[in-house]
Design an enzyme around this catalytic site. Sequence first.
Site, PDB file in Angstrom:
ATOM      1  N   ASP A 186      40.574  42.102  46.610  1.00 60.47           N
ATOM      2  CA  ASP A 186      42.024  41.888  46.549  1.00 60.47           C
ATOM      3  C   ASP A 186      42.779  43.193  46.297  1.00 60.47           C
ATOM      4  O   ASP A 186      43.789  43.230  45.586  1.00 60.47           O
ATOM      5  CB  ASP A 186      42.378  40.834  45.490  1.00 60.47           C
ATOM      6  CG  ASP A 186      41.758  39.499  45.823  1.00 60.47           C
ATOM      7  OD1 ASP A 186      41.573  39.220  47.025  1.00 60.47           O
ATOM      8  OD2 ASP A 186      41.441  38.739  44.903  1.00 60.47           O
TER       9      ASP A 186
ATOM     10  N   LEU B 256      32.898  41.038  50.874  1.00 56.74           N
ATOM     11  CA  LEU B 256      32.157  41.913  51.773  1.00 56.74           C
ATOM     12  C   LEU B 256      31.799  43.210  51.060  1.00 56.74           C
ATOM     13  O   LEU B 256      32.648  43.842  50.425  1.00 56.74           O
ATOM     14  CB  LEU B 256      32.996  42.229  53.016  1.00 56.74           C
ATOM     15  CG  LEU B 256      33.329  41.040  53.918  1.00 56.74           C
ATOM     16  CD1 LEU B 256      34.281  41.473  55.029  1.00 56.74           C
ATOM     17  CD2 LEU B 256      32.062  40.428  54.500  1.00 56.74           C
TER      18      LEU B 256
ATOM     19  N   ASN C 253      43.028  40.472  55.084  1.00 57.37           N
ATOM     20  CA  ASN C 253      42.817  39.332  54.202  1.00 57.37           C
ATOM     21  C   ASN C 253      44.169  38.755  53.810  1.00 57.37           C
ATOM     22  O   ASN C 253      45.182  39.459  53.789  1.00 57.37           O
ATOM     23  CB  ASN C 253      42.066  39.769  52.943  1.00 57.37           C
ATOM     24  CG  ASN C 253      41.703  38.595  52.049  1.00 57.37           C
ATOM     25  OD1 ASN C 253      41.312  37.536  52.535  1.00 57.37           O
ATOM     26  ND2 ASN C 253      41.843  38.767  50.748  1.00 57.37           N
ATOM     27  N   THR C 254      44.173  37.460  53.505  1.00 53.48           N
ATOM     28  CA  THR C 254      45.337  36.851  52.876  1.00 53.48           C
ATOM     29  C   THR C 254      44.915  36.334  51.510  1.00 53.48           C
ATOM     30  O   THR C 254      43.826  35.774  51.352  1.00 53.48           O
ATOM     31  CB  THR C 254      45.936  35.726  53.731  1.00 53.48           C
ATOM     32  OG1 THR C 254      47.051  35.151  53.019  1.00 53.48           O
ATOM     33  CG2 THR C 254      44.952  34.624  54.043  1.00 53.48           C
ATOM     34  N   HIS C 255      45.773  36.551  50.533  1.00 53.47           N
ATOM     35  CA  HIS C 255      45.448  36.193  49.156  1.00 53.47           C
ATOM     36  C   HIS C 255      46.605  35.360  48.583  1.00 53.47           C
ATOM     37  O   HIS C 255      47.775  35.720  48.767  1.00 53.47           O
ATOM     38  CB  HIS C 255      45.245  37.459  48.316  1.00 53.47           C
ATOM     39  CG  HIS C 255      44.929  37.161  46.892  1.00 53.47           C
ATOM     40  ND1 HIS C 255      43.678  36.744  46.483  1.00 53.47           N
ATOM     41  CD2 HIS C 255      45.707  37.192  45.784  1.00 53.47           C
ATOM     42  CE1 HIS C 255      43.707  36.540  45.172  1.00 53.47           C
ATOM     43  NE2 HIS C 255      44.915  36.796  44.724  1.00 53.47           N
TER      44      HIS C 255
ATOM     45  N   ARG D 231      24.048  41.131  48.901  1.00 53.99           N
ATOM     46  CA  ARG D 231      25.377  41.327  49.503  1.00 53.99           C
ATOM     47  C   ARG D 231      25.389  42.440  50.556  1.00 53.99           C
ATOM     48  O   ARG D 231      26.028  42.324  51.586  1.00 53.99           O
ATOM     49  CB  ARG D 231      26.380  41.651  48.380  1.00 53.99           C
ATOM     50  CG  ARG D 231      27.825  41.607  48.811  1.00 53.99           C
ATOM     51  CD  ARG D 231      28.761  41.836  47.625  1.00 53.99           C
ATOM     52  NE  ARG D 231      28.520  40.935  46.523  1.00 53.99           N
ATOM     53  CZ  ARG D 231      28.952  39.674  46.473  1.00 53.99           C
ATOM     54  NH1 ARG D 231      29.687  39.200  47.452  1.00 53.99           N
ATOM     55  NH2 ARG D 231      28.686  38.904  45.444  1.00 53.99           N
TER      56      ARG D 231
HETATM   57  C1  GRF Z   1      44.134  30.536  51.319  1.00 55.51           C
HETATM   58  O1  GRF Z   1      45.053  30.246  50.281  1.00 55.51           O
HETATM   59  C2  GRF Z   1      43.601  31.929  51.171  1.00 55.51           C
HETATM   60  O2  GRF Z   1      44.537  32.865  50.723  1.00 55.51           O
HETATM   61  C3  GRF Z   1      42.524  31.715  50.141  1.00 55.51           C
HETATM   62  O3  GRF Z   1      41.898  30.525  50.552  1.00 55.51           O
HETATM   63  C4  GRF Z   1      42.865  29.693  51.192  1.00 55.51           C
HETATM   64  C5  GRF Z   1      42.291  29.272  52.538  1.00 55.51           C
HETATM   65  O4  GRF Z   1      42.841  28.055  52.989  1.00 55.51           O
HETATM   66  N1  GRF Z   1      41.666  32.856  50.028  1.00 55.51           N
HETATM   67  P1  GRF Z   1      42.251  27.278  54.268  1.00 55.51           P
HETATM   68  O5  GRF Z   1      40.748  27.138  54.079  1.00 55.51           O
HETATM   69  O6  GRF Z   1      42.557  28.108  55.492  1.00 55.51           O
HETATM   70  O7  GRF Z   1      42.965  25.967  54.301  1.00 55.51           O
END
Ligand code: GRF
Length: 201
Positions: A155, A99, A117-119, A71
């Site tokens: 996260d 990462l 990031n989006t979670h 990693r």
């Molecule tokens: C999203 O829900 C994101 O938060 C998660 O993976 C998904 C990605 O969706 N970590 P996509 O590949 O952009 O459709």
Amino acid sequence: MRLAVLVSGTGSILEAMLDAGLPVQVVGADRPCRGLRIAEAAGLDTVLLARSQWTGAPDADGRTSNQGFEREGYSRELAAALHGRGADVVAMAGFGTVLDSSFFAWDGGRYRERVLNTHPSLLPAFPGWHAVRDALAAGADESGCTVHLAIPEVDAGPILAQRAVPVRHGDDVTTLHERIKAAERELYPATIAAFVNDLNF
Ligand code: GRF
């Protein structure tokens, strides 16, 4: 300001970023995936740094496992590759590799506080890879998405924006995740735009 987007999957959030007109310079992936093909079709620069090449020997089923995954070296190489393509800010969009701190520390900390990031949950509720499944299993009546600054802990990191969505009777992982992703496709590009605006590039 030039943005790198990291993908591993279907890339629908990447598509939303492109539709929003974000200045995506390069798309990085840790495996071949639809997200990478979207980037190629859009004529963007791409980097495929296959995670499998930084992993120990395949197991008996021919799969590579996390065991032996380098990693630290992988993360450092990815930072160098993105920087080499001019990326100032990095947005993870369904990226399947955590990462290492070496990514954030690379080149004197060039990407410290520059990774978003989006979670798919309302953090701090339901961190981890199975956020949607875990929200359903807990019987939550709402979930949602969180856009945050990424730090080496998974996260975690300062929250920039959140949006709630309802959990509906009869939802399964697919239907709830799709409702959450619809929110992410609006919230994430808007939050990135505000973030880079505040950076004053
Ligand atoms: C999203 O829900 C994101 O938060 C998660 O993976 C998904 C990605 O969706 N970590 P996509 O590949 O952009 O459709």
